[in-house]
Scaffold this active site. Sequence first.
Site, PDB file in Angstrom:
ATOM      1  N   ARG A 177       0.847  -1.210  -0.334  1.00 31.71           N
ATOM      2  CA  ARG A 177       0.253   0.138  -0.172  1.00 31.71           C
ATOM      3  C   ARG A 177       0.741   1.302   0.071  1.00 31.71           C
ATOM      4  O   ARG A 177       0.677   2.205  -0.916  1.00 31.71           O
ATOM      5  CB  ARG A 177      -1.178  -0.296   1.619  1.00 31.71           C
ATOM      6  CG  ARG A 177      -2.157  -0.696   1.407  1.00 31.71           C
ATOM      7  CD  ARG A 177      -3.299  -1.018   2.423  1.00 31.71           C
ATOM      8  NE  ARG A 177      -3.648   0.415   2.064  1.00 31.71           N
ATOM      9  CZ  ARG A 177      -4.446   0.562   2.976  1.00 31.71           C
ATOM     10  NH1 ARG A 177      -4.737  -0.295   4.536  1.00 31.71           N
ATOM     11  NH2 ARG A 177      -5.180   1.926   2.967  1.00 31.71           N
ATOM     12  N   CYS A 233      -1.284   5.534   9.307  1.00 37.93           N
ATOM     13  CA  CYS A 233      -1.616   4.331   8.599  1.00 37.93           C
ATOM     14  C   CYS A 233      -2.317   4.985   7.444  1.00 37.93           C
ATOM     15  O   CYS A 233      -2.611   5.739   6.608  1.00 37.93           O
ATOM     16  CB  CYS A 233      -1.616   3.684   9.467  1.00 37.93           C
ATOM     17  SG  CYS A 233      -3.471   3.574  10.478  1.00 37.93           S
TER      18      CYS A 233
END
Length: 275
Positions: A177, A233
């Site tokens: 990611r 995050c």
Amino acid sequence: MTLPVLIDAPELASLIDAGTPPILLDVRWALGDPNGEEHFREAHIPGAVFVNLETELAAPPSKESGRHPLPSIENLQEAARRWGIDDGAPVVLYDAVGNMSAARGWWLLRWAGLADVRLLDGGLPNWESAGLPTSVGTGEAVLPGTVTLRGGQMPTIDIDEAARWNGVLLDARAGERYRGEVEPIDPVAGHIPGAVSAPTAANLDANGQFSEAKILRERFAALGDTDRIAVYCGSGVTAAHQIAALAIAGYDATLFPGSWSQWSNDSARPVETGA
């Protein structure tokens, strides 16, 4: 941060057996798995209270604030009293995914001024592997608590401060990611320019417990200046796990609550991809 972060299963069991249990909070949640309360009813540590991460540990999502904005201190205090927390009461949180979700509750309660808040190392799987008992059902009724919370006791930065952060900015998401190879939920793939990839999965050992402090210190020291660290995050949940790992290692860190879910919804923000 010098306060203890973890408690192990034997120590928790001994407190329960002695009749002096902490407030036990079960934060069963994972991205893509909304059935935490169902999992709780199937098995939980005796005396635990189920905590809904989506509704009790976060404010409603928005493009402007991200998928899991911090709850208001008033709403968090109302929830904490509902869980049975009094001023000065010890609290232990756990989940079934290496504390990736329970750490959100740990961070929030520390942010709100509670001192004795710990994570059960290894969570429910470690408890069960030690042969300790579990309960089924909706859990026991608890007396409402009287705790008074006061926000701002853990450092945070907003999206503008994240953009100009003068230190190490850790991206706690999975490496693919960060690199922009996949993006399962947010509108844009990639990472904040200048951020360093530091997946939370690397905080844990093969047993799903936090690695030893020495190993974590070496890990984070290799990523840059440990005197000034901020973490983000996807939505501010697993970043709290990173902050817990940093605390175990002896480092203080700052949370960017909006994280990638806020950054990627702002078309004016630059995006980097690749390693």
